[in-house]
Design a protein around this motif. Structure first.
Motif, short mmCIF file in Angstrom:
data_model
loop_
_atom_site.label_atom_id
_atom_site.label_comp_id
_atom_site.label_asym_id
_atom_site.label_seq_id
_atom_site.Cartn_x
_atom_site.Cartn_y
_atom_site.Cartn_z
N MET B 1 46.01 43.89 17.41
CA MET B 1 45.55 43.07 19.42
C MET B 1 44.32 43.84 19.67
SD MET B 1 47.08 43.59 22.36
CE MET B 1 46.96 42.75 23.77
N THR B 2 43.14 42.68 19.81
CA THR B 2 41.83 43.35 20.24
C THR B 2 41.91 42.90 21.61
OG1 THR B 2 40.87 40.90 19.96
CG2 THR B 2 40.82 42.26 18.11
N ILE B 3 40.76 44.01 22.08
CA ILE B 3 40.69 44.19 23.11
C ILE B 3 39.63 42.70 24.17
CG2 ILE B 3 40.34 45.14 25.92
CD1 ILE B 3 42.81 45.97 24.45
N GLY B 4 40.07 41.71 24.50
CA GLY B 4 39.15 40.59 25.49
C GLY B 4 38.69 40.87 26.43
N LEU B 5 37.66 39.82 26.84
CA LEU B 5 37.25 39.98 28.57
C LEU B 5 38.48 39.70 29.11
CD1 LEU B 5 35.34 39.32 30.21
CD2 LEU B 5 34.62 36.89 29.67
N GLU B 6 39.65 38.99 28.93
CA GLU B 6 40.54 38.83 30.30
C GLU B 6 41.23 40.18 30.18
OE1 GLU B 6 40.06 37.48 26.84
OE2 GLU B 6 42.41 38.03 26.15
N HIS B 7 41.13 40.92 29.21
CA HIS B 7 41.74 42.55 29.74
C HIS B 7 40.72 43.25 31.25
CE1 HIS B 7 43.99 41.16 26.00
NE2 HIS B 7 44.70 42.17 25.83
N TYR B 8 40.11 43.29 30.18
CA TYR B 8 39.56 44.07 31.22
C TYR B 8 38.87 43.01 32.66
CZ TYR B 8 37.53 47.03 27.93
OH TYR B 8 36.87 47.63 26.70
N LEU B 9 38.95 41.88 32.64
CA LEU B 9 39.45 41.24 33.72
C LEU B 9 40.63 41.16 35.24
CD1 LEU B 9 37.52 37.39 32.91
CD2 LEU B 9 36.69 39.80 34.73
N ILE B 10 41.48 41.25 34.12
CA ILE B 10 42.11 41.74 34.14
C ILE B 10 42.85 42.90 35.11
CG2 ILE B 10 45.36 41.30 34.05
CD1 ILE B 10 44.72 39.14 32.18
N LEU B 11 42.62 44.18 34.63
CA LEU B 11 42.44 45.17 35.27
C LEU B 11 41.57 45.33 36.47
CD1 LEU B 11 42.92 48.27 34.68
CD2 LEU B 11 40.80 48.01 32.95
N SER B 12 40.60 44.69 36.66
CA SER B 12 39.66 44.86 37.84
C SER B 12 40.58 44.67 38.90
CB SER B 12 38.41 44.59 36.91
OG SER B 12 38.25 43.16 37.27
N ALA B 13 41.02 43.39 38.28
CA ALA B 13 41.77 42.09 39.52
C ALA B 13 42.57 43.00 39.92
CB ALA B 13 42.53 41.06 39.11
N VAL B 14 43.57 43.46 39.20
CA VAL B 14 44.81 44.53 39.86
C VAL B 14 43.95 45.78 40.44
CG1 VAL B 14 46.27 46.36 38.62
CG2 VAL B 14 46.33 43.94 37.54
N LEU B 15 42.41 46.47 39.75
CA LEU B 15 42.37 47.72 40.59
C LEU B 15 41.79 46.91 42.21
CD1 LEU B 15 40.44 50.19 37.77
CD2 LEU B 15 42.40 50.24 39.06
N PHE B 16 41.05 46.06 42.36
CA PHE B 16 40.92 45.48 43.27
C PHE B 16 42.41 45.02 44.47
CE2 PHE B 16 39.63 41.89 46.14
CZ PHE B 16 38.04 42.25 46.35
N SER B 17 43.07 44.69 44.36
CA SER B 17 44.09 44.17 44.65
C SER B 17 44.65 45.82 45.44
CB SER B 17 45.58 43.40 43.80
OG SER B 17 44.73 42.52 43.30
N ILE B 18 44.84 46.36 44.36
CA ILE B 18 45.35 47.61 44.54
C ILE B 18 44.91 48.12 46.33
CG2 ILE B 18 45.37 50.77 43.80
CD1 ILE B 18 46.24 49.76 41.14
N GLY B 19 42.90 47.80 45.71
CA GLY B 19 42.04 49.13 46.93
C GLY B 19 42.12 48.16 48.10
N ALA B 20 42.72 47.08 47.84
CA ALA B 20 43.29 45.72 48.86
C ALA B 20 44.23 46.24 49.82
CB ALA B 20 42.85 44.81 48.93
N LEU B 21 45.04 46.27 49.32
CA LEU B 21 46.31 47.04 49.92
C LEU B 21 46.48 48.40 50.49
CD1 LEU B 21 49.46 46.39 49.35
CD2 LEU B 21 49.22 48.31 47.32
N GLY B 22 45.56 48.91 50.17
CA GLY B 22 45.15 50.75 50.63
C GLY B 22 44.44 50.05 51.95
N VAL B 23 43.96 49.14 51.99
CA VAL B 23 42.50 48.50 53.18
C VAL B 23 43.48 48.42 53.99
CG1 VAL B 23 41.27 47.16 54.24
CG2 VAL B 23 40.52 48.54 52.22
#
Lengths: 224, 101
Positions: B1-23
């Motif tokens: 399994m290669t790491i594609g663009l969508e992996h990074y995008l999903i990871l950053s979406a998750v991080l963004f949501s965690i940040g919004a949750l904290g705010v």
């Protein structure tokens, strides 16, 4: 294969440390310093991901600027204010928090569901595999050339923005001598200079020096 | 399994949501600020991932500008937090909702 393993290590690490920023794992001590340390760890994980994306300069800047400068500034402020866990002693569950949590979780689910669709990354072209790049990709020289040629005006505006931020931060954080005083003696001296008479004892503001004492003060909490 | 663009995008979406949750969930102004920084970091990861998979460097320059804005925002925001704590003796954003002394 190694890249896949490293990606999952740093991805899981960054998500876990990001969750530790919001919900510190030590429930009794919800002091901001725990969140700050977790955020530093999260930024290092993200810096590792930048390095895997061949963004060498951005990875170094992430460590220097974010983990180095900005987080040290946060920790300075935490130490300067001498914050205990007082600002958020009890993790109360309120309606606003529930609504906020549901909204953020919904946004996360919607974003992930949208990105996971194959139509999302298809128009970018060759999204499954990274583009072929030479060894200078992501290093200082080509990015520096772009900064000073294609993005010269935004770069200069960024420097103006930083200058304005420095001046603004100094002005905002400066103690206003008309409203806050370091000591009660300073307040009385300034009042005498301005009005030529002693301040009325009952009508004074609570100054930081006396407000911090919280009742068991040092004697100059004279009767009002 | 290669790491594609969508992996990074999903990871950053998750991080963004965690940040919004904290705010939205945390009430300490300093922690709210840290979560805003986390959201900016997630956006930077998106920029760099798109840049890598497209093979150009514009995303790196954008990440550079985001870092500059984040530094300016942290300086001014922490100054505001200092002034707020000096006048209110609290960092709880629920108790600091009045615009006057």
């Amino acid at each position: 294969m190694a890249e896949t393993i490293l990606f999952w290590i740093f991805a899981v690490g960054s998500v876990l440390t990001a969750l530790a920023v919001v919900f510190p794992p030590i429930p009794k001590a919800r002091a901001p310093i725990h969140s700050a340390i977790s955020l530093v760890a999260c930024m290092f994980c993200i810096a590792a991901l930048y390095a895997m994306l061949a963004a060498h300069l951005v990875a170094v800047l992430q460590v220097l600027v974010y983990a180095g400068a900005i987080m040290v500034l946060f920790i300075f402020v935490i130490m300067l204010l001498n914050l205990q866990a007082d600002a958020e002693t009890r993790a109360r569950v309120s309606v606003a928090k529930v609504i906020g949590g549901v909204l953020a979780a919904g946004m996360g689910i919607a974003l992930v569901a949208y990105i996971a669709k194959p139509e999302f990354t298809k128009p970018i072209g060759a999204a499954a595999t990274a583009a072929q790049v030479d060894e200078t990709y992501g290093t200082l020289k080509p990015i520096g050339r772009m900064l000073f040629e294609k993005y010269l005006l935004p770069f200069e505006l960024a420097s103006v923005l930083l200058l304005v931020a420095i001046v603004g931060a100094v002005i905002i954080a400066k103690r206003d001598p008309r409203t806050t005083f370091a000591t009660e003696e300073e307040r009385q001296r300034l009042y005498r200079e301005r009005h030529g008479k002693k301040p009325m004892p009952g009508s004074r503001r609570r100054t930081p020096a006396t407000a911090n004492d919280g009742g068991h003060g040092h004697g100059h909490e004279e009767g009002a | 399994m290669t790491i594609g663009l969508e992996h990074y995008l999903i990871l950053s979406a998750v991080l963004f949501s965690i940040g919004a949750l904290g705010v939205l969930v945390r009430r300490n102004a300093l922690v709210v600020f840290m979560c805003v920084e986390l959201m900016l970091n997630a956006v930077n990861l998106t920029f760099v991932a798109f840049s890598r998979f497209r093979g150009d460097l514009d995303g790196h320059v954008m990440a550079f500008f985001v870092m500059a804005v984040a530094a300016a925002e942290a300086a001014v925001g922490l100054a505001i937090i200092l002034a707020l704590f000096r006048s209110r003796k609290t960092l709880n954003v629920d108790e600091a909702d009045l615009m006057r002394h």
